[in-house]
Design an enzyme around this catalytic site. Structure first.
Site, PDB file in Angstrom:
ATOM      1  N   GLY A   1       0.836  -1.204   0.000  1.00  0.00           N
ATOM      2  CA  GLY A   1       0.000   0.000   0.000  1.00  0.00           C
ATOM      3  C   GLY A   1       0.867   1.248   0.000  1.00  0.00           C
ATOM      4  O   GLY A   1       0.557   2.231   0.655  1.00  0.00           O
TER       5      GLY A   1
ATOM      6  N   ARG B   1      -0.156   5.620  -1.683  1.00  0.00           N
ATOM      7  CA  ARG B   1      -1.082   6.663  -1.246  1.00  0.00           C
ATOM      8  C   ARG B   1      -0.934   6.860   0.243  1.00  0.00           C
ATOM      9  O   ARG B   1      -0.471   5.944   0.941  1.00  0.00           O
ATOM     10  CB  ARG B   1      -2.523   6.182  -1.514  1.00  0.00           C
ATOM     11  CG  ARG B   1      -3.277   7.094  -2.412  1.00  0.00           C
ATOM     12  CD  ARG B   1      -4.661   6.661  -2.781  1.00  0.00           C
ATOM     13  NE  ARG B   1      -5.192   5.378  -2.540  1.00  0.00           N
ATOM     14  CZ  ARG B   1      -6.226   5.123  -1.718  1.00  0.00           C
ATOM     15  NH1 ARG B   1      -6.761   6.095  -1.024  1.00  0.00           N
ATOM     16  NH2 ARG B   1      -6.697   3.900  -1.604  1.00  0.00           N
TER      17      ARG B   1
ATOM     18  N   ASP C   1      -3.622  -7.891  -4.881  1.00  0.00           N
ATOM     19  CA  ASP C   1      -4.470  -7.874  -3.685  1.00  0.00           C
ATOM     20  C   ASP C   1      -3.704  -8.447  -2.496  1.00  0.00           C
ATOM     21  O   ASP C   1      -3.290  -9.612  -2.518  1.00  0.00           O
ATOM     22  CB  ASP C   1      -5.731  -8.714  -3.962  1.00  0.00           C
ATOM     23  CG  ASP C   1      -6.741  -8.604  -2.829  1.00  0.00           C
ATOM     24  OD1 ASP C   1      -6.420  -7.992  -1.793  1.00  0.00           O
ATOM     25  OD2 ASP C   1      -7.842  -9.152  -2.993  1.00  0.00           O
TER      26      ASP C   1
ATOM     27  N   ASN D   1       1.892  -2.133   5.356  1.00  0.00           N
ATOM     28  CA  ASN D   1       1.083  -0.921   5.546  1.00  0.00           C
ATOM     29  C   ASN D   1      -0.298  -1.010   4.894  1.00  0.00           C
ATOM     30  O   ASN D   1      -1.223  -0.315   5.318  1.00  0.00           O
ATOM     31  CB  ASN D   1       1.867   0.275   4.980  1.00  0.00           C
ATOM     32  CG  ASN D   1       0.998   1.493   4.781  1.00  0.00           C
ATOM     33  OD1 ASN D   1       0.714   2.223   5.718  1.00  0.00           O
ATOM     34  ND2 ASN D   1       0.540   1.714   3.549  1.00  0.00           N
TER      35      ASN D   1
ATOM     36  N   TYR E   1     -11.862  -4.202  11.936  1.00  0.00           N
ATOM     37  CA  TYR E   1     -10.590  -3.474  11.766  1.00  0.00           C
ATOM     38  C   TYR E   1      -9.728  -3.586  13.032  1.00  0.00           C
ATOM     39  O   TYR E   1      -8.530  -3.887  12.966  1.00  0.00           O
ATOM     40  CB  TYR E   1     -10.913  -2.018  11.446  1.00  0.00           C
ATOM     41  CG  TYR E   1      -9.730  -1.114  11.261  1.00  0.00           C
ATOM     42  CD1 TYR E   1      -8.999  -1.134  10.074  1.00  0.00           C
ATOM     43  CD2 TYR E   1      -9.335  -0.215  12.257  1.00  0.00           C
ATOM     44  CE1 TYR E   1      -7.919  -0.280   9.888  1.00  0.00           C
ATOM     45  CE2 TYR E   1      -8.261   0.636  12.073  1.00  0.00           C
ATOM     46  CZ  TYR E   1      -7.558   0.600  10.888  1.00  0.00           C
ATOM     47  OH  TYR E   1      -6.485   1.444  10.715  1.00  0.00           O
TER      48      TYR E   1
ATOM     49  N   LYS F   1      -6.035  -5.253  13.530  1.00  0.00           N
ATOM     50  CA  LYS F   1      -4.878  -4.477  13.988  1.00  0.00           C
ATOM     51  C   LYS F   1      -4.319  -5.036  15.304  1.00  0.00           C
ATOM     52  O   LYS F   1      -3.110  -4.967  15.543  1.00  0.00           O
ATOM     53  CB  LYS F   1      -5.260  -2.997  14.128  1.00  0.00           C
ATOM     54  CG  LYS F   1      -5.623  -2.342  12.788  1.00  0.00           C
ATOM     55  CD  LYS F   1      -4.432  -2.363  11.837  1.00  0.00           C
ATOM     56  CE  LYS F   1      -4.699  -1.668  10.521  1.00  0.00           C
ATOM     57  NZ  LYS F   1      -3.525  -1.673   9.626  1.00  0.00           N
TER      58      LYS F   1
HETATM   59  P1  NDP Z   1      -5.226   4.873   2.444  1.00  0.00           P
HETATM   60  O1  NDP Z   1      -6.602   4.336   2.263  1.00  0.00           O
HETATM   61  O2  NDP Z   1      -4.974   6.327   2.238  1.00  0.00           O
HETATM   62  O3  NDP Z   1      -4.187   4.042   1.508  1.00  0.00           O
HETATM   63  C1  NDP Z   1      -4.244   2.649   1.517  1.00  0.00           C
HETATM   64  C2  NDP Z   1      -3.136   2.051   0.654  1.00  0.00           C
HETATM   65  O4  NDP Z   1      -3.246   0.616   0.752  1.00  0.00           O
HETATM   66  C3  NDP Z   1      -3.279   2.379  -0.821  1.00  0.00           C
HETATM   67  O5  NDP Z   1      -1.997   2.402  -1.414  1.00  0.00           O
HETATM   68  C4  NDP Z   1      -4.090   1.188  -1.351  1.00  0.00           C
HETATM   69  O6  NDP Z   1      -3.931   0.941  -2.749  1.00  0.00           O
HETATM   70  C5  NDP Z   1      -3.488   0.058  -0.534  1.00  0.00           C
HETATM   71  N1  NDP Z   1      -4.400  -1.070  -0.426  1.00  0.00           N
HETATM   72  C6  NDP Z   1      -5.666  -1.067   0.072  1.00  0.00           C
HETATM   73  N2  NDP Z   1      -6.197  -2.303  -0.017  1.00  0.00           N
HETATM   74  C7  NDP Z   1      -5.266  -3.094  -0.608  1.00  0.00           C
HETATM   75  C8  NDP Z   1      -5.235  -4.457  -0.991  1.00  0.00           C
HETATM   76  N3  NDP Z   1      -6.268  -5.262  -0.801  1.00  0.00           N
HETATM   77  N4  NDP Z   1      -4.119  -4.923  -1.577  1.00  0.00           N
HETATM   78  C9  NDP Z   1      -3.046  -4.116  -1.790  1.00  0.00           C
HETATM   79  N5  NDP Z   1      -3.011  -2.809  -1.445  1.00  0.00           N
HETATM   80  C10 NDP Z   1      -4.114  -2.308  -0.862  1.00  0.00           C
HETATM   81  O7  NDP Z   1      -4.818   4.422   3.926  1.00  0.00           O
HETATM   82  P2  NDP Z   1      -3.894   5.174   5.019  1.00  0.00           P
HETATM   83  O8  NDP Z   1      -2.691   5.705   4.370  1.00  0.00           O
HETATM   84  O9  NDP Z   1      -4.750   6.040   5.858  1.00  0.00           O
HETATM   85  O10 NDP Z   1      -3.513   3.919   5.951  1.00  0.00           O
HETATM   86  C11 NDP Z   1      -2.334   3.150   5.775  1.00  0.00           C
HETATM   87  C12 NDP Z   1      -2.237   2.150   6.919  1.00  0.00           C
HETATM   88  O11 NDP Z   1      -2.211   2.862   8.161  1.00  0.00           O
HETATM   89  C13 NDP Z   1      -3.426   1.195   6.986  1.00  0.00           C
HETATM   90  O12 NDP Z   1      -2.980  -0.093   7.362  1.00  0.00           O
HETATM   91  C14 NDP Z   1      -4.281   1.797   8.075  1.00  0.00           C
HETATM   92  O13 NDP Z   1      -5.081   0.832   8.706  1.00  0.00           O
HETATM   93  C15 NDP Z   1      -3.214   2.353   9.011  1.00  0.00           C
HETATM   94  N6  NDP Z   1      -3.705   3.390   9.902  1.00  0.00           N
HETATM   95  C16 NDP Z   1      -4.205   4.569   9.405  1.00  0.00           C
HETATM   96  C17 NDP Z   1      -4.667   5.544  10.272  1.00  0.00           C
HETATM   97  C18 NDP Z   1      -5.219   6.841   9.789  1.00  0.00           C
HETATM   98  O14 NDP Z   1      -5.664   7.627  10.652  1.00  0.00           O
HETATM   99  N7  NDP Z   1      -5.215   7.143   8.500  1.00  0.00           N
HETATM  100  C19 NDP Z   1      -4.638   5.336  11.741  1.00  0.00           C
HETATM  101  C20 NDP Z   1      -4.103   4.070  12.135  1.00  0.00           C
HETATM  102  C21 NDP Z   1      -3.646   3.144  11.246  1.00  0.00           C
HETATM  103  P3  NDP Z   1      -4.870   1.733  -3.832  1.00  0.00           P
HETATM  104  O15 NDP Z   1      -4.436   3.167  -3.787  1.00  0.00           O
HETATM  105  O16 NDP Z   1      -4.559   1.080  -5.120  1.00  0.00           O
HETATM  106  O17 NDP Z   1      -6.279   1.560  -3.377  1.00  0.00           O
END
Ligand code: NDP
Length: 246
Positions: free
Chosen positions: A11, A14, A62, A89, A154, A158
């Protein structure tokens, strides 16, 4: 510095993942970045990395598919000769109150967030074991430490990542591999943008530092745990939450 190191960031295209990619690349690492399907975000990340002269490869797939993890490990091996750093991530939410959550809502989040981290660790750790050096950082969440209404799926995923981190740290320590978790609080990304204004205000009210965290706040903690300087730190959960746990 991370010059000569290869990092796999799931991930990584983004939000927090992109900030981690840029931070590690800024310190000299080469990258394999996985993502699910947002091609524009992936290409924009590549462009930002090219601007700082970083070497990076994208892999679409995925996280919930073990074959995708095997592909990521094979790409790291073929392109850069192996992997030294793994950042799990990639993550999703699918919020719903417990009594309305169906089995599919629950399983999909667990498979993506928790099983995905396990698949990637299993695919990448053998390369680290052979070289007797590795850094694994799992992006958990404050929700996994404290729970959160509407997030039973979720929060379970985690919390599971913390169990995975602690067990892997014990198993892999003798091979020179550290395994740690980072537990962010409220970070401004697309994921939290989807929350209601009321939910955002409630979260902000619980942050001692009185601001949402930035993806870069998390990235700097990850880069430290991935560095040589963190060589005697393993099996830890580092909160990056502006004091939400305090
Ligand atoms: P975003 O939704 O902004 O980005 C998610 C990223 O993960 C993207 O690159 C997306 O790819 C990728 N992704 C999602 N699903 C899949 C999948 N099935 N297979 C491969 N790649 C995947 O999330 P955040 O940046 O906010 O979060 C990143 C991590 O931090 C996560 O694990 C989240 O749980 C954790 N987190 C976030 C918090 C927050 O406040 N934002 C707080 C605590 C933890 P694509 O762009 O192609 O969809």
């Amino acid at each position: 510095m991370l010059t000569g190191r290869t990092a796999v960031v799931t991930g990584g295209t983004r939000g927090i993942g992109r900030a981690i990619a840029l931070e590690l690349a800024g310190r000299g690492a080469r990258l394999i970045l996985t993502y699910r399907g947002n091609e524009d975000a992936a290409q924009e990340t590549l462009r930002l990395l090219a601007e700082i002269g970083a070497e990076a490869e994208l892999l679409r797939g995925d996280a919930a598919d073990p074959l995708h993890a095997a592909e990521a490990a094979a790409l790291a091996k073929e392109r850069y000769g192996g992997a030294d750093i793994l950042v799990n991530n990639a993550g999703i939410t699918s919020d719903r109150l417990l009594l309305r959550m169906d089995a599919d809502d629950f399983d999909r989040v667990i498979r993506t967030n928790l099983s995905g981290a396990f698949y990637m660790l299993k695919a990448v750790a053998p390369m680290m074991t052979r070289q007797r050096w590795g850094r694994i950082v799992n992006i958990s969440s404050l929700a996994g430490v404290r729970g959160n209404p509407g997030q039973a799926n979720y929060a379970s995923s985690k919390a599971g990542m913390i169990g995975l981190t602690l067990s892997a740290a014990k198993e892999l320590g003798s091979r020179g591999i550290t395994v740690n978790a980072v537990a962010p609080g409220y970070i401004a990304t697309d994921m939290t943008e989807a929350l209601t204004e009321g939910q955002k205000a409630a979260m902000l009210g619980a942050v001692s530092l009185r601001r949402a965290g930035s993806p870069e706040d998390v990235a700097k903690a990850v880069a430290f745990l991935a560095s040589e300087d963190a060589g005697y730190i393993t099996g830890q959960v580092l909160g990056v939450d502006g004091g939400m746990t305090a």
